[in-house]
Design an enzyme around this catalytic site. Sequence first.
Site, PDB file in Angstrom:
ATOM      1  N   ASP A 231     -18.913  37.045  82.856  1.00 20.78           N
ATOM      2  CA  ASP A 231     -18.158  37.528  81.601  1.00 20.78           C
ATOM      3  C   ASP A 231     -19.078  37.170  80.317  1.00 20.78           C
ATOM      4  OD1 ASP A 231     -16.127  39.041  82.683  1.00 20.78           O
ATOM      5  OD2 ASP A 231     -14.601  37.545  82.202  1.00 20.78           O
TER       6      ASP A 231
ATOM      7  N   HIS B 187      -2.825  35.844  89.835  1.00 21.21           N
ATOM      8  CA  HIS B 187      -2.995  36.733  88.617  1.00 21.21           C
ATOM      9  C   HIS B 187      -3.305  38.238  89.102  1.00 21.21           C
ATOM     10  CE1 HIS B 187      -4.518  37.610  84.612  1.00 21.21           C
ATOM     11  NE2 HIS B 187      -5.645  38.147  85.376  1.00 21.21           N
ATOM     12  N   LYS B 188      -4.154  38.308  90.166  1.00 21.66           N
ATOM     13  CA  LYS B 188      -4.568  39.534  90.332  1.00 21.66           C
ATOM     14  C   LYS B 188      -3.217  40.387  90.840  1.00 21.66           C
ATOM     15  CE  LYS B 188      -9.071  39.583  92.296  1.00 21.66           C
ATOM     16  NZ  LYS B 188     -10.140  39.718  93.683  1.00 21.66           N
TER      17      LYS B 188
ATOM     18  N   ASP C 288     -12.657  44.360  96.223  1.00 15.13           N
ATOM     19  CA  ASP C 288     -14.145  43.632  96.413  1.00 15.13           C
ATOM     20  C   ASP C 288     -14.779  44.088  95.173  1.00 15.13           C
ATOM     21  OD1 ASP C 288     -15.610  41.582  97.304  1.00 15.13           O
ATOM     22  OD2 ASP C 288     -17.172  43.085  98.069  1.00 15.13           O
TER      23      ASP C 288
ATOM     24  N   ASN D  84      -4.851  35.800  97.568  1.00 17.27           N
ATOM     25  CA  ASN D  84      -3.971  35.153  97.233  1.00 17.27           C
ATOM     26  C   ASN D  84      -4.015  34.597  95.801  1.00 17.27           C
ATOM     27  OD1 ASN D  84      -2.233  34.309  99.123  1.00 17.27           O
ATOM     28  ND2 ASN D  84      -3.886  33.406 100.431  1.00 17.27           N
ATOM     29  N   ASN D  85      -4.624  35.377  94.917  1.00 20.05           N
ATOM     30  CA  ASN D  85      -4.887  35.194  93.588  1.00 20.05           C
ATOM     31  C   ASN D  85      -3.697  35.901  92.891  1.00 20.05           C
ATOM     32  OD1 ASN D  85      -5.442  35.692  90.953  1.00 20.05           O
ATOM     33  ND2 ASN D  85      -7.657  35.821  91.425  1.00 20.05           N
TER      34      ASN D  85
ATOM     35  N   GLY E  65     -16.348  33.960  85.527  1.00 22.79           N
ATOM     36  CA  GLY E  65     -17.511  34.749  86.440  1.00 22.79           C
ATOM     37  C   GLY E  65     -18.689  34.939  85.249  1.00 22.79           C
TER      38      GLY E  65
HETATM   39  P1  IMP Z   1     -13.660  39.448  93.452  1.00 25.47           P
HETATM   40  O1  IMP Z   1     -14.344  40.266  94.569  1.00 25.47           O
HETATM   41  O2  IMP Z   1     -12.886  40.027  92.412  1.00 25.47           O
HETATM   42  O3  IMP Z   1     -13.477  38.074  93.780  1.00 25.47           O
HETATM   43  O4  IMP Z   1     -15.225  39.058  92.502  1.00 25.47           O
HETATM   44  C1  IMP Z   1     -16.439  38.709  93.191  1.00 25.47           C
HETATM   45  C2  IMP Z   1     -17.232  38.202  92.057  1.00 25.47           C
HETATM   46  O5  IMP Z   1     -17.682  38.803  91.283  1.00 25.47           O
HETATM   47  C3  IMP Z   1     -16.609  36.962  91.258  1.00 25.47           C
HETATM   48  O6  IMP Z   1     -16.499  35.663  91.747  1.00 25.47           O
HETATM   49  C4  IMP Z   1     -17.332  36.960  90.055  1.00 25.47           C
HETATM   50  O7  IMP Z   1     -18.624  36.010  90.126  1.00 25.47           O
HETATM   51  C5  IMP Z   1     -17.916  38.516  89.968  1.00 25.47           C
HETATM   52  N1  IMP Z   1     -16.826  38.983  89.343  1.00 25.47           N
HETATM   53  C6  IMP Z   1     -16.103  40.219  89.555  1.00 25.47           C
HETATM   54  N2  IMP Z   1     -15.295  40.691  88.472  1.00 25.47           N
HETATM   55  C7  IMP Z   1     -15.741  39.934  87.433  1.00 25.47           C
HETATM   56  C8  IMP Z   1     -15.394  40.112  86.135  1.00 25.47           C
HETATM   57  O8  IMP Z   1     -14.394  40.821  85.445  1.00 25.47           O
HETATM   58  N3  IMP Z   1     -16.052  39.277  85.295  1.00 25.47           N
HETATM   59  C9  IMP Z   1     -17.055  38.528  85.594  1.00 25.47           C
HETATM   60  N4  IMP Z   1     -17.529  38.201  87.034  1.00 25.47           N
HETATM   61  C10 IMP Z   1     -16.684  39.065  87.982  1.00 25.47           C
END
Ligand code: IMP
Length: 191
Positions: free
Chosen positions: A151, A12-13, A69, A9-10, A149
């Site tokens: 970064d 941006h993604k 993920d 539901n993101n 995150g």
């Molecule tokens: P998701 O599965 O894309 O929601 O990522 C899970 C978690 O990994 C996020 O909540 C961040 O803590 C970390 N993460 C994933 N991608 C990035 C990124 O590009 N930069 C920084 N943290 C990231």
Amino acid sequence: MLELVFATNNAHKLEEVQAIVGNTFIIKSLSDIDCQDDIPETGLTFEENAQQKTDYLVNKYGLYCFGDDSGLEIDALNGEPGVYSARYSGSRDMEKNIDLVLERLGDNPQRTARFKTVISLYLNEQQHFFEGTVEGRIIEQRRGIDGFGYDPIFIPDGYDKTFAEMTADEKNRISHRAIAVGKLADYLKAK
Ligand code: IMP
């Protein structure tokens, strides 16, 4: 035109993926199909978690779909935070999560790490995986204010700035997510 549901539901993604895939496919979000469910993410690997999302949508709705993920793997922490990246400290507070990483690493000189994304695609009764990885290292103190995150503490190999010191465009050209999405898009365009 073929429709694919992206298990997110993101917004941006979703935009990012639609832009890369172009108009060959229509991509819908979970809210577009009225799915408000909290899809379980209990796997021990990114692959398992990504597939849990597509399995859930296939079983409940019988739709073609994909899910992703991502997370950060730090070698000196045996691959942690890994699948626990979003809640490493037990909360979603990224300040706490970063503090815990820095505390656990201490002054360990071995700071190699990578961001990884795995996408699971279910299409035409077949399961596919696409992976994107960006290698780098964890620095000792935060630098930069952009991004999200982890970064501010991650410098990709070949650069001297953190992901949080890059513009969104710069990061998107080299990120784990961009690599995985690029592979998904190439696969879909060839269909
Ligand atoms: P998701 O599965 O894309 O929601 O990522 C899970 C978690 O990994 C996020 O909540 C961040 O803590 C970390 N993460 C994933 N991608 C990035 C990124 O590009 N930069 C920084 N943290 C990231």
